[in-house]
Scaffold this motif. Sequence first.
Motif, PDB file in Angstrom:
ATOM      1  N   SER A 151     -58.859  74.176  37.430  1.00  4.66           N
ATOM      2  CA  SER A 151     -57.625  74.770  37.937  1.00  4.66           C
ATOM      3  C   SER A 151     -56.471  74.454  36.988  1.00  4.66           C
ATOM      4  N   CYS A 152     -55.386  75.172  37.151  1.00  7.67           N
ATOM      5  CA  CYS A 152     -54.236  75.021  36.268  1.00  7.67           C
ATOM      6  C   CYS A 152     -53.610  73.629  36.420  1.00  7.67           C
ATOM      7  N   PRO A 153     -53.428  72.914  35.320  1.00  7.38           N
ATOM      8  CA  PRO A 153     -52.846  71.573  35.408  1.00  7.38           C
ATOM      9  C   PRO A 153     -51.415  71.595  35.960  1.00  7.38           C
ATOM     10  N   SER A 154     -50.725  72.718  35.864  1.00  6.99           N
ATOM     11  CA  SER A 154     -49.340  72.767  36.346  1.00  6.99           C
ATOM     12  C   SER A 154     -49.252  73.148  37.821  1.00  6.99           C
ATOM     13  N   CYS A 155     -49.952  74.235  38.217  1.00  8.39           N
ATOM     14  CA  CYS A 155     -49.745  74.745  39.572  1.00  8.39           C
ATOM     15  C   CYS A 155     -51.012  74.719  40.416  1.00  8.39           C
ATOM     16  N   ARG A 156     -52.107  74.202  39.852  1.00 13.15           N
ATOM     17  CA  ARG A 156     -53.371  74.073  40.592  1.00 13.15           C
ATOM     18  C   ARG A 156     -54.049  75.400  40.918  1.00 13.15           C
ATOM     19  N   SER A 191     -54.610  80.676  29.525  1.00 12.25           N
ATOM     20  CA  SER A 191     -53.385  80.467  30.273  1.00 12.25           C
ATOM     21  C   SER A 191     -53.622  80.763  31.740  1.00 12.25           C
ATOM     22  N   CYS A 192     -52.640  80.375  32.533  1.00 11.23           N
ATOM     23  CA  CYS A 192     -52.754  80.521  33.973  1.00 11.23           C
ATOM     24  C   CYS A 192     -52.173  81.869  34.372  1.00 11.23           C
ATOM     25  N   ARG A 193     -52.961  82.649  35.114  1.00  8.09           N
ATOM     26  CA  ARG A 193     -52.493  83.976  35.521  1.00  8.09           C
ATOM     27  C   ARG A 193     -51.464  83.873  36.644  1.00  8.09           C
ATOM     28  N   SER A 194     -51.390  82.714  37.261  1.00  6.37           N
ATOM     29  CA  SER A 194     -50.425  82.557  38.358  1.00  6.37           C
ATOM     30  C   SER A 194     -49.065  82.094  37.845  1.00  6.37           C
ATOM     31  N   CYS A 195     -49.047  80.993  37.089  1.00  2.26           N
ATOM     32  CA  CYS A 195     -47.745  80.501  36.648  1.00  2.26           C
ATOM     33  C   CYS A 195     -47.444  80.881  35.195  1.00  2.26           C
ATOM     34  N   GLY A 196     -48.427  81.426  34.487  1.00  2.00           N
ATOM     35  CA  GLY A 196     -48.181  81.912  33.136  1.00  2.00           C
ATOM     36  C   GLY A 196     -48.206  80.849  32.057  1.00  2.00           C
TER      37      GLY A 196
HETATM   38 ZN    ZN Z   1     -50.539  77.640  36.771  1.00  2.00          ZN
END
Ligand code: ZN
Length: 736
Positions: free
Chosen positions: A489-494, A450-455
């Motif tokens: 990178s995160c597909p949602s928030c990069r 999972s993405c540590r930035s957007c979760g």
């Molecule tokens: Zn993200």
Amino acid sequence: MAEEFANIIIDISHEKVDRTFQYRIPDALKGRIRVGELVNIPFGTGNRLRKGYVVELTDTAEYDSSRIKEIAGIETKGVSAKAQLIELAWWMKERYGSTMNQALKTVLPVKEKIRQEERKIIRTSLTKEELENRRLEAERKHYKARERLFSALVDMGKVPYELATGHLNLTASTLKPLIDRGDIYVERLAVYRNPVTEYEICGKEVELNEEQKKAADCFKEDYRRGKRETYLLHGITGSGKTEVYMEMMEQVLQEGKQVIVLIPEISLTYQTVMRFYKRFGNQVSVINSRLSKGERYDQFERAEKGEIQIMIGPRSALFTPFSRLGLIIIDEEQEAAYKSEITPRYHAREVAAKRAYMAEASLVLGSATPSLESYEKALTGEYRLLTLSGRAKKDSVLADTEIVDLREELKSGNRSIFSRRLQELIEERLNRREQTILFINRRGYANFMSCRSCGKALKCPHCDVSLTLHRNGNLKCHYCGFEMRVPQSCPSCRSPYIAGFGTGTQKIEEITKKMYPMARVLRMDMDTTSKKGGHEEILSAFSRGEADILIGTQMIVKGHDFPNVTLVGIVAADLSLHAPDFTCGERTFQLLTQAAGRAGRGKRPGHVVIQTYMPDHYSIQYAAEQNYEKFYETEMAYRKMLHFPPYRKMLMVQLSSPEEEKLSRAGDRLRSETEPFGTQEKELEIIGPVEASIYKVNDIYRKILYIKHGNYDILLKIRKHLEKLDLPVQLQYDLQ
Ligand code: ZN
Ligand code: ADP
Ligand code: ZN
């Protein structure tokens, strides 16, 4: 009014049982013909008399009723096994909602046109390098199936045909161009049909202890007196239930009757099967899902001819055509594997009860952790309860169990997945040359990323589930097989901060090897056992002492006897508590109790460590105490409060469709069609339709409607009503 017509099948050993012929029931026979009945009928242009089985009674003529011939008479030569099985199929069709044809196919062994007396293997003459190139080519062109095949060939050099068509999901048409091109070829090996070889009978190997004797005697006494009942043998792990079964079987065989023993496939190991062969010799036959249809048919044919008296196997062994069936035993009766995943979605326990009733046979259910349903029936006297409260072997006692609070570990700075206590005990075992089992209820390397930035978790684009990280560095969907590289990178928030979470068997294996470089470690999960016999191989290597630590999933906790195991570590006990399902408390209790039961089966005392973030949860507490009764009380109170089975009956309707719009309209319709059933009795409860816990699989959306009622027959009526609606979505029913 008795029905006018009977649908009849003529040759049930034929490949197709769906070919039925309709006959008129003459007045003289009205009301006397039942489903399953063997009758004489004029057949073909010459009207030669043939025998056929009645599979359905109806008032609807299938064609011009003046042309329908009459049944000539009833064949009165006693009730055969087949007649009984056909009647059973009819009951299953009514009970579980399927066509008669689907039910017949489940119940009758179908002879294959060409008997498969060979085993096929896919081989290749390409080099590893060439194979790798083929794989890359397939990957580039997005030929998923080919890619899977080549990658399996790179790994193993050859692939069993069933594995390719089953596990790898390839079809004959994907294989054909590869065969034509000369990339692969199919080798056929003749196999020895009879899975049974000669065994020495050793007779009884142990003297039953007091409790075992009491349980067996109770059954034997009843049986001698002609009493046929359902028994629940509740015995803690290692209490010697199998010995009790064999004692009961002895009695039944002595009276000239036959026995079916159901054991979940996963526990159907060489060790277990040999115990029955040693006691009963060649009267025994075993089936499992690895047998070909032809081999299974042979075993059923031997049973029908009376050449064998005992059939051991998973769920489907229930349909062994014994004509003198006297006893059905279901070991580990709580096992989920007893429920069929395909229509008719029957539960072996219920079908066994019905078959036992029809055959005037007894039924014995056995378990260390009975299902709530069965235990309730035992408490209310519907079943006879037989209890084994101690371990069978002298000197063998229940293990010491401790619960470790993982939150405390973190607080005191231990960020490892092994608590200090567990580490200490593992080291102790290694020094003493004793064995350890580490149990985890998961598979894969890390559960998800999972993405540590957007979760947000990385999800499969076709299914609404998180992708699982595998050691080859790819993310994989366990539902549809979709695979992709870990993105940068995160597909949602990069954001570049994406990381893996959770723990799986592979990860624990890695950590264990790093922490204890001298230890020999084996891992057993879906990935390491997908090869044929892989399961058996790993277990026997471990029991031969070829490893110090065995790491595994559910598979390792089922009924294996490892006398040298003195430590069982349950790495994360709560994982199964988070499943979105009202039975998750029960499942967790069962798993933990069974896992704990693996320790200290030999002469040395055992130790169990349960690591958890929820040390106060009753499923964990009572599993640690091995206190089934207390667990039962608590769980039943919860079910009662929330109106869940077995306190209430529940019909679950799963709707699925590729179109969300259709799905929601169908859902509304189902709900409004159900509501009128509740007008007279306030007892009806309808919940949903709610999104399934995994809403989207393979681009198909799924919702579930829950209908609860105290009266089972009303739910059956509701199901029949809903089935008639003919909605433009897929519906699947489950009644419990
Ligand atoms: Zn993200
Ligand atoms: P369960 O199925 O209840 O877990 P098993 O039937 O597998 O238990 O028995 C566990 C072990 O105890 C087996 O190795 C079995 O041979 C042994 N055993 C069972 N009954 C006795 C007995 N009366 N005396 C000595 N050993 C026994
Ligand atoms: Zn998927």
